[in-house]
Write a protein that holds these residues in place. Sequence first.
Motif, PDB file in Angstrom:
ATOM      1  N   SER A  56      -9.787   7.382  -2.017  1.00 54.57           N
ATOM      2  CA  SER A  56     -10.018   5.968  -2.325  1.00 54.57           C
ATOM      3  C   SER A  56     -11.220   5.401  -1.591  1.00 54.57           C
ATOM      4  O   SER A  56     -11.994   4.614  -2.146  1.00 54.57           O
ATOM      5  CB  SER A  56      -8.767   5.152  -1.960  1.00 54.57           C
ATOM      6  OG  SER A  56      -7.700   5.454  -2.798  1.00 54.57           O
ATOM      7  N   ALA A  57     -11.384   5.770  -0.327  1.00 53.63           N
ATOM      8  CA  ALA A  57     -12.462   5.207   0.477  1.00 53.63           C
ATOM      9  C   ALA A  57     -13.834   5.552  -0.087  1.00 53.63           C
ATOM     10  O   ALA A  57     -14.807   4.832   0.137  1.00 53.63           O
ATOM     11  CB  ALA A  57     -12.345   5.684   1.918  1.00 53.63           C
ATOM     12  N   ASP A 109     -14.757   0.155  -3.059  1.00 52.23           N
ATOM     13  CA  ASP A 109     -15.217  -0.670  -1.953  1.00 52.23           C
ATOM     14  C   ASP A 109     -14.031  -1.425  -1.358  1.00 52.23           C
ATOM     15  O   ASP A 109     -13.296  -2.110  -2.083  1.00 52.23           O
ATOM     16  CB  ASP A 109     -16.266  -1.673  -2.440  1.00 52.23           C
ATOM     17  CG  ASP A 109     -16.854  -2.485  -1.307  1.00 52.23           C
ATOM     18  OD1 ASP A 109     -16.257  -3.528  -0.962  1.00 52.23           O
ATOM     19  OD2 ASP A 109     -17.879  -2.071  -0.748  1.00 52.23           O
ATOM     20  N   SER A 110     -13.837  -1.294  -0.038  1.00 53.45           N
ATOM     21  CA  SER A 110     -12.655  -1.866   0.598  1.00 53.45           C
ATOM     22  C   SER A 110     -12.641  -3.386   0.584  1.00 53.45           C
ATOM     23  O   SER A 110     -11.583  -3.998   0.661  1.00 53.45           O
ATOM     24  CB  SER A 110     -12.553  -1.371   2.049  1.00 53.45           C
ATOM     25  OG  SER A 110     -13.700  -1.753   2.787  1.00 53.45           O
ATOM     26  N   ARG A 111     -13.798  -4.004   0.472  1.00 52.08           N
ATOM     27  CA  ARG A 111     -13.853  -5.456   0.485  1.00 52.08           C
ATOM     28  C   ARG A 111     -13.728  -6.067  -0.904  1.00 52.08           C
ATOM     29  O   ARG A 111     -12.976  -7.018  -1.098  1.00 52.08           O
ATOM     30  CB  ARG A 111     -15.161  -5.924   1.137  1.00 52.08           C
ATOM     31  CG  ARG A 111     -15.232  -5.644   2.649  1.00 52.08           C
ATOM     32  CD  ARG A 111     -16.638  -5.779   3.179  1.00 52.08           C
ATOM     33  NE  ARG A 111     -17.549  -4.799   2.584  1.00 52.08           N
ATOM     34  CZ  ARG A 111     -18.825  -4.670   2.904  1.00 52.08           C
ATOM     35  NH1 ARG A 111     -19.357  -5.480   3.805  1.00 52.08           N
ATOM     36  NH2 ARG A 111     -19.565  -3.740   2.335  1.00 52.08           N
ATOM     37  N   ALA A 171      -5.976   0.524  -5.460  1.00 48.77           N
ATOM     38  CA  ALA A 171      -7.013  -0.255  -4.786  1.00 48.77           C
ATOM     39  C   ALA A 171      -7.791  -1.123  -5.773  1.00 48.77           C
ATOM     40  O   ALA A 171      -8.132  -2.275  -5.472  1.00 48.77           O
ATOM     41  CB  ALA A 171      -7.958   0.682  -4.046  1.00 48.77           C
ATOM     42  N   THR A 194      -4.708  -9.428  -2.744  1.00 45.68           N
ATOM     43  CA  THR A 194      -5.753  -9.055  -1.784  1.00 45.68           C
ATOM     44  C   THR A 194      -5.535  -9.627  -0.398  1.00 45.68           C
ATOM     45  O   THR A 194      -6.445  -9.611   0.429  1.00 45.68           O
ATOM     46  CB  THR A 194      -7.124  -9.529  -2.308  1.00 45.68           C
ATOM     47  OG1 THR A 194      -7.071 -10.951  -2.569  1.00 45.68           O
ATOM     48  CG2 THR A 194      -7.497  -8.806  -3.586  1.00 45.68           C
ATOM     49  N   SER A 229      -8.297   5.921   7.439  1.00 50.08           N
ATOM     50  CA  SER A 229      -8.900   4.990   6.499  1.00 50.08           C
ATOM     51  C   SER A 229      -7.885   3.936   6.080  1.00 50.08           C
ATOM     52  O   SER A 229      -6.705   4.234   5.904  1.00 50.08           O
ATOM     53  CB  SER A 229      -9.393   5.749   5.251  1.00 50.08           C
ATOM     54  OG  SER A 229      -9.702   4.856   4.211  1.00 50.08           O
ATOM     55  N   THR A 230      -8.320   2.725   5.915  1.00 49.62           N
ATOM     56  CA  THR A 230      -7.423   1.665   5.461  1.00 49.62           C
ATOM     57  C   THR A 230      -7.212   1.695   3.962  1.00 49.62           C
ATOM     58  O   THR A 230      -6.297   1.056   3.455  1.00 49.62           O
ATOM     59  CB  THR A 230      -8.001   0.289   5.841  1.00 49.62           C
ATOM     60  OG1 THR A 230      -9.288   0.142   5.230  1.00 49.62           O
ATOM     61  CG2 THR A 230      -8.139   0.141   7.340  1.00 49.62           C
ATOM     62  N   MET A 231      -8.043   2.416   3.229  1.00 51.39           N
ATOM     63  CA  MET A 231      -7.933   2.429   1.765  1.00 51.39           C
ATOM     64  C   MET A 231      -6.927   3.447   1.277  1.00 51.39           C
ATOM     65  O   MET A 231      -6.239   3.238   0.295  1.00 51.39           O
ATOM     66  CB  MET A 231      -9.301   2.739   1.138  1.00 51.39           C
ATOM     67  CG  MET A 231     -10.322   1.632   1.331  1.00 51.39           C
ATOM     68  SD  MET A 231      -9.809   0.111   0.527  1.00 51.39           S
ATOM     69  CE  MET A 231      -9.862   0.634  -1.178  1.00 51.39           C
TER      70      MET A 231
END
Length: 393
Positions: free
Chosen positions: A31-32, A36-38, A73, A82, A228-230
């Motif tokens: 996913s990362a 895009d995480s944002r 995601a 979100t 990773s947070t994703m």
Amino acid sequence: MDTVSAPSPVAAAAPAHRLRTARRVVVKIGSALLVDSRSGRTHRTWLDALTDEVAMLRQRGQEVILVSSGAVAVGRRVLGLTEVGRPLRLEEKQAAAAAGQIRLAHAYQEALAHHDITVAQVLLTLDDSENRRRYLNARKTLDQLLALGVVPVVNENDTVTTQEMRFGDNDRLAARVAAMVSADALVLLSDIDGLYTADPRQDPAARRLDEVRAVTPEIEAMAGAAGSTMGTGGMVTKLIAARVAMDAGCAMVIAPGKGLAPLGALEAGGPGTWFLPAQEPRAARKRWIAGALQPEGVVTVDAGAARALTHGKSLLPAGVTRVEGAFQKGAPVRIVEGDGRRLGVGLCAYPAEEARALVGHRSGDIEALLGYHGPDELVHRDDLALTLGGETT
């Protein structure tokens, strides 16, 4: 046997030929790398570059399956889920997956369309890999798609799975898929560049391992938590995936995916950790059939069929004299001669009642007997493990 095999301290970077010579390649995308995480949007430039590499592999005659993370995601942004720091509830993940999967599939379709490559989405659950009938159906679907020149994009079916019935991460899903299709190489593209002797973020003396030949307790002790947070996977899940792949005879590599040409970098000797099996995929599969499956029925064959099997042929209905047991299509059955001598174990292409109806008949009679024309073989040689003299062949 699972023995310790510490990589040689003088081992060179993984040779490029491991990926270049693989006939069938599974590539897992984290996913990362993809999202895009944002913003929750796909990295289209990165995806376009990766699909350029997929097209290159295809031009060399290699078959490619993509196992992609990112649906949840992408979908959580579309649905407005979100809120920072709040984990999604199961039903929210399922809703996000439903919204994200269609967008993710469309992104792959657009990217590969530039190379005139057709994409097919395949959604799998854990039960699809544990249930023999569904496992075989999934394998045949993937084999057929590859034979038609299609690139399958596989993801866990998060829209219907529960917490108790899911892979939990796409590293393990990718390994199951690689085992399912007898892949030669599994590439885990990640935001890390391999397995280290310790966490390199905390230990400056940590050394990346170039090769691992067995997943031992010593190797497992090197794994850390997810970084990773994703994604949901960490090094622990990657080592579980490595064990699954190696048991199936498939080489696996953990490699960095952040650059625009990660597969090319890997072929050029770039960083990564290769997990190398001790056996080829077909030998591993047959060994698994022979030793890991509990036969649900018995198929007795005549002397002519027994000779044919020992010469590498498939089992045709004409050579069968008796079928015992109650089993479904794809179930393991013990194959014996008339005197009861065991020949091996195979996966029957028909359920028990249909198999009994075919006993002694030619393959050309199948449609008339069953009302449809299924496989010509009762047990295909690829689904057969002979155990003559204690050896699996």
